[in-house]
Design a protein around this motif. Structure first.
Motif, PDB file in Angstrom:
ATOM      1  N   ASP A   1      -1.573  10.928 -12.734  1.00  0.00           N
ATOM      2  CA  ASP A   1      -2.205   9.611 -12.770  1.00  0.00           C
ATOM      3  C   ASP A   1      -3.366   9.638 -13.748  1.00  0.00           C
ATOM      4  N   PRO A   2      -3.098   9.820 -15.054  1.00  0.00           N
ATOM      5  CA  PRO A   2      -4.167   9.980 -16.032  1.00  0.00           C
ATOM      6  C   PRO A   2      -4.985   8.723 -16.263  1.00  0.00           C
ATOM      7  N   ASP A   3      -4.451   7.553 -15.876  1.00  0.00           N
ATOM      8  CA  ASP A   3      -5.168   6.304 -16.115  1.00  0.00           C
ATOM      9  C   ASP A   3      -6.120   5.936 -14.987  1.00  0.00           C
ATOM     10  N   HIS A   4      -6.129   6.751 -13.943  1.00  0.00           N
ATOM     11  CA  HIS A   4      -6.988   6.440 -12.806  1.00  0.00           C
ATOM     12  C   HIS A   4      -8.451   6.497 -13.207  1.00  0.00           C
ATOM     13  N   ASP A   5      -9.181   5.474 -12.811  1.00  0.00           N
ATOM     14  CA  ASP A   5     -10.616   5.404 -13.097  1.00  0.00           C
ATOM     15  C   ASP A   5     -11.391   5.648 -11.811  1.00  0.00           C
ATOM     16  N   PRO A   6     -11.934   6.860 -11.617  1.00  0.00           N
ATOM     17  CA  PRO A   6     -12.626   7.169 -10.358  1.00  0.00           C
ATOM     18  C   PRO A   6     -13.914   6.388 -10.164  1.00  0.00           C
TER      19      PRO A   6
ATOM     20  N   MET B   1       0.814  -1.216   0.000  1.00  0.00           N
ATOM     21  CA  MET B   1       0.000   0.000   0.000  1.00  0.00           C
ATOM     22  C   MET B   1       0.846   1.264   0.000  1.00  0.00           C
ATOM     23  N   HIS B   2       2.121   1.149   0.381  1.00  0.00           N
ATOM     24  CA  HIS B   2       2.998   2.321   0.342  1.00  0.00           C
ATOM     25  C   HIS B   2       3.139   2.868  -1.074  1.00  0.00           C
ATOM     26  N   LEU B   3       2.847   2.040  -2.071  1.00  0.00           N
ATOM     27  CA  LEU B   3       2.955   2.477  -3.461  1.00  0.00           C
ATOM     28  C   LEU B   3       1.898   3.523  -3.808  1.00  0.00           C
ATOM     29  N   VAL B   4       0.840   3.604  -3.010  1.00  0.00           N
ATOM     30  CA  VAL B   4      -0.240   4.554  -3.342  1.00  0.00           C
ATOM     31  C   VAL B   4      -0.702   5.417  -2.183  1.00  0.00           C
ATOM     32  N   ARG B   5      -0.452   5.012  -0.927  1.00  0.00           N
ATOM     33  CA  ARG B   5      -1.093   5.667   0.207  1.00  0.00           C
ATOM     34  C   ARG B   5      -0.602   7.078   0.479  1.00  0.00           C
ATOM     35  N   ARG B   6       0.668   7.339   0.215  1.00  0.00           N
ATOM     36  CA  ARG B   6       1.253   8.614   0.607  1.00  0.00           C
ATOM     37  C   ARG B   6       0.491   9.801   0.018  1.00  0.00           C
ATOM     38  N   GLN B   7       0.049   9.690  -1.236  1.00  0.00           N
ATOM     39  CA  GLN B   7      -0.617  10.816  -1.876  1.00  0.00           C
ATOM     40  C   GLN B   7      -1.944  11.157  -1.201  1.00  0.00           C
ATOM     41  N   SER B   8      -2.560  10.180  -0.516  1.00  0.00           N
ATOM     42  CA  SER B   8      -3.828  10.445   0.160  1.00  0.00           C
ATOM     43  C   SER B   8      -3.680  11.517   1.230  1.00  0.00           C
ATOM     44  N   PHE B   9      -2.526  11.542   1.905  1.00  0.00           N
ATOM     45  CA  PHE B   9      -2.317  12.470   3.007  1.00  0.00           C
ATOM     46  C   PHE B   9      -2.079  13.899   2.530  1.00  0.00           C
ATOM     47  N   ALA B  10      -1.833  14.054   1.221  1.00  0.00           N
ATOM     48  CA  ALA B  10      -1.608  15.397   0.680  1.00  0.00           C
ATOM     49  C   ALA B  10      -2.913  16.103   0.335  1.00  0.00           C
ATOM     50  N   THR B  11      -4.032  15.387   0.386  1.00  0.00           N
ATOM     51  CA  THR B  11      -5.330  15.974   0.078  1.00  0.00           C
ATOM     52  C   THR B  11      -5.772  16.890   1.207  1.00  0.00           C
TER      53      THR B  11
ATOM     54  N   ALA C   1     -13.670   1.466   9.893  1.00  0.00           N
ATOM     55  CA  ALA C   1     -14.136   2.754   9.377  1.00  0.00           C
ATOM     56  C   ALA C   1     -12.965   3.652   8.992  1.00  0.00           C
ATOM     57  N   HIS C   2     -11.882   3.560   9.746  1.00  0.00           N
ATOM     58  CA  HIS C   2     -10.695   4.369   9.434  1.00  0.00           C
ATOM     59  C   HIS C   2     -10.098   3.971   8.086  1.00  0.00           C
ATOM     60  N   VAL C   3     -10.033   2.670   7.821  1.00  0.00           N
ATOM     61  CA  VAL C   3      -9.511   2.207   6.534  1.00  0.00           C
ATOM     62  C   VAL C   3     -10.447   2.623   5.401  1.00  0.00           C
ATOM     63  N   GLU C   4     -11.747   2.525   5.637  1.00  0.00           N
ATOM     64  CA  GLU C   4     -12.713   2.939   4.617  1.00  0.00           C
ATOM     65  C   GLU C   4     -12.579   4.430   4.320  1.00  0.00           C
ATOM     66  N   GLY C   5     -12.342   5.223   5.381  1.00  0.00           N
ATOM     67  CA  GLY C   5     -12.127   6.649   5.183  1.00  0.00           C
ATOM     68  C   GLY C   5     -10.854   6.914   4.410  1.00  0.00           C
ATOM     69  N   GLY C   6      -9.805   6.144   4.704  1.00  0.00           N
ATOM     70  CA  GLY C   6      -8.548   6.288   3.981  1.00  0.00           C
ATOM     71  C   GLY C   6      -8.698   5.944   2.512  1.00  0.00           C
ATOM     72  N   TYR C   7      -9.501   4.932   2.227  1.00  0.00           N
ATOM     73  CA  TYR C   7      -9.721   4.545   0.832  1.00  0.00           C
ATOM     74  C   TYR C   7     -10.462   5.654   0.080  1.00  0.00           C
ATOM     75  N   ALA C   8     -11.453   6.242   0.730  1.00  0.00           N
ATOM     76  CA  ALA C   8     -12.190   7.343   0.100  1.00  0.00           C
ATOM     77  C   ALA C   8     -11.267   8.524  -0.182  1.00  0.00           C
ATOM     78  N   ARG C   9     -10.357   8.806   0.753  1.00  0.00           N
ATOM     79  CA  ARG C   9      -9.408   9.905   0.541  1.00  0.00           C
ATOM     80  C   ARG C   9      -8.419   9.578  -0.575  1.00  0.00           C
ATOM     81  N   ASN C  10      -8.059   8.296  -0.688  1.00  0.00           N
ATOM     82  CA  ASN C  10      -7.157   7.890  -1.762  1.00  0.00           C
ATOM     83  C   ASN C  10      -7.824   8.058  -3.123  1.00  0.00           C
ATOM     84  N   ILE C  11      -9.086   7.679  -3.212  1.00  0.00           N
ATOM     85  CA  ILE C  11      -9.838   7.854  -4.460  1.00  0.00           C
ATOM     86  C   ILE C  11      -9.867   9.327  -4.848  1.00  0.00           C
ATOM     87  N   LEU C  12     -10.126  10.187  -3.863  1.00  0.00           N
ATOM     88  CA  LEU C  12     -10.198  11.627  -4.124  1.00  0.00           C
ATOM     89  C   LEU C  12      -8.846  12.166  -4.582  1.00  0.00           C
TER      90      LEU C  12
END
Length: 250
Positions: free
Chosen positions: A228-233, A167-177, A209-220
């Motif tokens: 990340d132009p290939d991302h499918d929201p 998950m380190h491959l994607v999680r860091r960007q979530s915290f920049a939101t 719930a915390h993980v679910e919240g983190g996933y929502a922030r990652n999507i955003l």
């Protein structure tokens, strides 16, 4: 410091040169120094770390087996880029592991451990204000790792670390939101409050719930990332909210 749950094999690995090289590459991934998709040059790594190429090659092979690195024929090793589906699957698995952690930990956690976690959260929140994501991210990793470690379940800890490393491959960007740190802090406090009550179900639900919240922030975060132009929201099949069983009719 070596974990008290570490097996003799894990202890031996931590003392080997290839293990140290692997840990350094992981540190760079966590810090964002190595971005997803980047080429990992064996020669450059060996020169920078001042070791021979053999332990670097062994470390890269181990990271490949762990799902963090991919080998492209005639091109070399690259840090993996996760697809949206893989991200969703990892968050779903992480949600299950975290819920299990909460359920196992709530009945056994003591006052000393609660105090330790409170101090970690205070440092974490302070770091996020003072240092931003660079200060917040490593402490956040340490906080969650400690929660799993405190369950005393070595198998759970091993599986959790394998998932989190990917998950380190994607999680860091979530915290920049914008607002993500504040939301994460609030969820951390809810987890700690639930653990203090000793309520296994409440603690498990708070951690899921915390993980679910983190996933929502990652999507955003990924939806607004021009890199990340290939991302499918539309792919949001991550950790679905846990449904309570329907009440039986009398």
């Amino acid at each position: 410091m070596t974990s008290p749950l570490a097996s003799p094999l894990e202890l031996l690995r931590s003392l080997t040169l290839s293990g140290l090289v692997q840990d350094e590459i992981l540190r760079r991934i966590k810090s964002g120094e190595i971005a997803a998709g980047a080429r990992l040059n064996e020669l450059e790594l060996s020169q920078h770390l001042q070791v021979s190429r053999a332990p670097v090659r062994e470390a890269l092979r181990a990271l490949q087996e762990a799902g963090l690195v991919r080998l492209e024929k005639n091109r070399g090793m690259f840090l993996r880029e996760l697809s949206d589906t893989e991200v969703a699957e990892l968050y779903a698995l992480r949600a299950t592991l975290d819920e299990m952690t909460g359920r196992l930990l709530a009945p056994r956690i003591g006052a000393a451990e609660i105090l330790e976690l409170k101090q970690t959260l205070a440092a974490l929140e302070s770091a996020s204000v003072r240092d931003g994501v660079n200060g917040y991210f490593p402490l956040n990793i340490a906080f969650h790792d400690r929660l799993v470690e405190l369950t005393g379940n070595a198998t759970l800890l091993e599986m959790y670390r394998q998932v989190v490393n990917r998950m380190h491959l994607v999680r860091r960007q979530s915290f920049a939101t914008a607002g993500s740190s504040a939301a994460s802090h609030a969820e951390h406090r809810q987890i700690l409050e639930a653990l203090q009550t000793g309520d296994a179900e409440a603690a498990g639900a708070a951690m899921r719930a915390h993980v679910e919240g983190g996933y929502a922030r990652n999507i955003l975060a990924r939806a607004h990332d021009p890199a990340d132009p290939d991302h499918d929201p539309t792919i949001v099949a991550g950790p679905a909210p846990r449904r309570r069983p329907a009440a039986r009719k009398s």
